[in-house]
Motif scaffolding. Sequence first.
Motif, PDB file in Angstrom:
ATOM      1  N   ALA A 104      36.520  15.606  -9.847  1.00  0.00           N
ATOM      2  CA  ALA A 104      35.129  14.283  -8.648  1.00  0.00           C
ATOM      3  C   ALA A 104      35.155  14.052  -9.325  1.00  0.00           C
ATOM      4  N   ASP A 140      25.708  14.550  -4.456  1.00  0.00           N
ATOM      5  CA  ASP A 140      25.620  14.853  -6.173  1.00  0.00           C
ATOM      6  C   ASP A 140      26.415  13.347  -6.561  1.00  0.00           C
ATOM      7  N   THR A 191      30.808  26.824  -1.485  1.00  0.00           N
ATOM      8  CA  THR A 191      29.927  26.257  -2.258  1.00  0.00           C
ATOM      9  C   THR A 191      29.305  26.584  -3.730  1.00  0.00           C
ATOM     10  N   TYR A 215      36.881  22.049  -8.817  1.00  0.00           N
ATOM     11  CA  TYR A 215      36.591  20.847  -8.134  1.00  0.00           C
ATOM     12  C   TYR A 215      35.087  20.004  -8.252  1.00  0.00           C
ATOM     13  N   TYR A 216      33.855  20.414  -8.215  1.00  0.00           N
ATOM     14  CA  TYR A 216      33.476  19.892  -8.881  1.00  0.00           C
ATOM     15  C   TYR A 216      33.603  18.438 -10.211  1.00  0.00           C
ATOM     16  N   ARG A 266      31.628  21.913   1.569  1.00  0.00           N
ATOM     17  CA  ARG A 266      32.137  21.555  -0.464  1.00  0.00           C
ATOM     18  C   ARG A 266      32.251  20.097  -0.306  1.00  0.00           C
ATOM     19  N   LYS A 287      27.466  17.624 -14.632  1.00  0.00           N
ATOM     20  CA  LYS A 287      28.325  18.490 -13.176  1.00  0.00           C
ATOM     21  C   LYS A 287      27.687  19.522 -13.604  1.00  0.00           C
ATOM     22  N   MET A 308      29.465  17.461  -2.760  1.00  0.00           N
ATOM     23  CA  MET A 308      30.309  16.304  -3.603  1.00  0.00           C
ATOM     24  C   MET A 308      29.688  14.866  -3.688  1.00  0.00           C
TER      25      MET A 308
END
Length: 368
Positions: A153, A238, A318, A149-150, A231, A299, A235
């Motif tokens: 993004a 970051d 998270t 997921y991260y 979460r 990331k 995101m």
Amino acid sequence: MSTQGDLLHVVTSDAISPERRRLGKTLIWGSFGVMVAVFVVLGLSEAGRIGMEFATWRPALYAYLFWATCLCIAQVVLYGEQGKRSLFILPATLFVVAMVVFPLIFALGIAFSNWNLSSPDGRQFNGLDNVRQMWGDPFYWNALKNMVYYTLAILVEYAIAFGLALILASQIKARKFFRVAFLMPLMLSPVAVSWMVGKSMLEIRFGPISRLARWLGWDRPSFFGDPEIARAMIMMMDAWTFIPFMMIMLLAGLQAIPKEVQEAARVDGASGWRGFWEVTFPLMLPVSITAILIRIIFKLKLADVVINVTSGGPGGATDTVTSFIFREYRDRSNVGYGTLLAIVYLLLIVIAITVFMKLVDRWMNPRY
């Protein structure tokens, strides 16, 4: 009159005598044998097979330095002037081997052992027990899923960074001021961002954003109580820190595009969205791929914001792999299992980056 060219930088082969060659080979293999013998003795001592005991593995370092020095000297003895040229690269290569390869080999030994710092038994070999524990660890697989997921993004971050770069590349008022202002988040440490935003502005009782949310009708604003919201907040924090990094790279790429190309595109009728999609975007692909790749690397190391704000919660929603491994070391003192998780994650990163580069190369350079 014939010219032979510039012979100043031409390296000719030296006449090496047989005795000199034997000396060079003796230096290499003799020092290598000494190093292997030291490693074997240290290994047997570690396993308790011999009576000798060593407090540290420092003799192995001395033996490696001795072999590396003899290897460099032997290059000159065996190859003369050509051997001197190899000395520009060989020491750096040996340093990389010492700093990367040896620690990885040592880490492999730790990964297949049960080594808990709180246990008086010390490190004990346990075979594949750590692998089985990892395979059945839902929190580790959940952290890997969160990393997907991260990482996805980054596409949104790239779109925002590209838009900001286009704005800053255009002739707007106070352009220099906005360039400095947009770069300010990059100047902050992620730890400072996590405390300033996550622990202060988003604090559930006294944070200004929480107060604004209550004023707008949200009775109990909990930005880190719900898994999906938590979460998303990680995101956003970051992204706020690293979007300026992508923006400055894309801005540099936009400014490197020749103005003649853009003017020719306008003359041909490619203006606005069409000019961007058919001219600017294709020319920016190499810079875009580089910015995305570097952002992916950053990331995949995401941990500081998560550790400081949520510690992986709620319920691991998270967590990143790095933050999970960090807690495995810090909270559980499980060095063996944490090292195995780190090695597996490293292998996954190498495979993912390699596949990504292969796909990018095939996309940008199609072979018919």
